[in-house]
Design a protein around this motif. Structure first.
Motif, PDB file in Angstrom:
ATOM      1  N   GLU A  30       7.340  -6.969   3.942  1.00  0.00           N
ATOM      2  CA  GLU A  30       6.060  -6.906   4.655  1.00  0.00           C
ATOM      3  C   GLU A  30       5.356  -8.260   4.652  1.00  0.00           C
ATOM      4  N   GLN A  34       3.586 -10.415   7.686  1.00  0.00           N
ATOM      5  CA  GLN A  34       2.184 -10.838   7.622  1.00  0.00           C
ATOM      6  C   GLN A  34       2.061 -12.332   7.926  1.00  0.00           C
ATOM      7  N   ASP A  70      -4.750  -5.691   5.824  1.00  0.00           N
ATOM      8  CA  ASP A  70      -3.869  -6.824   6.098  1.00  0.00           C
ATOM      9  C   ASP A  70      -4.574  -7.842   6.994  1.00  0.00           C
ATOM     10  N   GLU A  80      -2.986  -2.881   9.988  1.00  0.00           N
ATOM     11  CA  GLU A  80      -2.235  -2.582   8.772  1.00  0.00           C
ATOM     12  C   GLU A  80      -0.760  -2.710   9.108  1.00  0.00           C
ATOM     13  N   LYS A  82       3.371  -2.525   7.914  1.00  0.00           N
ATOM     14  CA  LYS A  82       4.353  -1.920   7.025  1.00  0.00           C
ATOM     15  C   LYS A  82       5.726  -2.460   7.415  1.00  0.00           C
ATOM     16  N   LEU A  84       8.838  -0.479   6.595  1.00  0.00           N
ATOM     17  CA  LEU A  84       9.516   0.679   6.008  1.00  0.00           C
ATOM     18  C   LEU A  84      10.533   1.251   6.977  1.00  0.00           C
ATOM     19  N   LEU A  87       8.075   6.045   8.028  1.00  0.00           N
ATOM     20  CA  LEU A  87       6.690   6.226   7.607  1.00  0.00           C
ATOM     21  C   LEU A  87       6.559   7.619   7.004  1.00  0.00           C
ATOM     22  N   GLU A  91       0.266   6.738   5.618  1.00  0.00           N
ATOM     23  CA  GLU A  91      -0.283   5.569   6.309  1.00  0.00           C
ATOM     24  C   GLU A  91      -1.460   5.975   7.197  1.00  0.00           C
ATOM     25  N   GLN A  94      -4.452   6.311   5.011  1.00  0.00           N
ATOM     26  CA  GLN A  94      -4.895   4.978   4.605  1.00  0.00           C
ATOM     27  C   GLN A  94      -5.743   4.349   5.715  1.00  0.00           C
ATOM     28  N   LEU A 109      -1.684   0.324  13.418  1.00  0.00           N
ATOM     29  CA  LEU A 109      -0.669   0.381  12.375  1.00  0.00           C
ATOM     30  C   LEU A 109       0.622  -0.125  12.991  1.00  0.00           C
ATOM     31  N   ASN A 111       4.735  -0.925  12.149  1.00  0.00           N
ATOM     32  CA  ASN A 111       5.860  -0.821  11.224  1.00  0.00           C
ATOM     33  C   ASN A 111       6.987  -1.706  11.756  1.00  0.00           C
TER      34      ASN A 111
END
Length: 130
Positions: A30, A34, A70, A80, A82, A84, A87, A91, A94, A109, A111
């Motif tokens: 992750e 970012q 994030d 945000e 992820k 992964l 999921l 999430e 969150q 969000l 991913n």
């Protein structure tokens, strides 16, 4: 239909995330996504705060604990990330909690952990109680 004219900031941020996924694909941590998204946001001139501190108030009292988003872009759009393979559903909770404590109304969000970039838009009414 969702277009750039309907929400240009969200559209541009999704485009930046797609550029990152197109370049890196899936399989990184992750933190790598970012860093790459930060570079992409900067390059595209999208104002952001990385690891934005989210304070929590309880009955008017500031709690010692806090969370970190994030990114927050333009001070209005929470991101945000992820990385992964699947999921879990936590999430969503969150993101909704982050929107509640910040009083922001929009979030994304992402991913990056799958062959195709997954993203989900969240739009909350300004006075929503979650």
């Amino acid at each position: 239909m969702y277009t750039r004219d309907s929400d240009p900031l969200t559209y541009d941020v999704i485009g930046a995330a797609m550029a990152v996924h197109r370049e890196l694909g899936c399989g990184f941590l992750e933190s790598t996504y970012q860093e790459a998204l930060e570079w992409e946001l900067h390059t595209q001139g999208i104002p952001y705060e990385r690891e934005a501190k989210l304070n929590i108030h309880y009955k008017g009292h500031l709690l010692p604990s806090s969370y970190r988003a994030d990114f927050v872009c333009h001070g209005t759009l929470l991101l945000e990330l992820k990385a992964l393979t699947h999921l879990s559903g936590t999430e969503d909770a969150q993101i909704l909690n982050y929107l509640k404590i910040t009083k922001l109304t929009k979030a994304l969000l992402f991913n990056f952990g799958t062959p195709q970039l997954y993203y989900k838009r969240y739009i909350m009414p300004p006075s929503a109680d979650i």
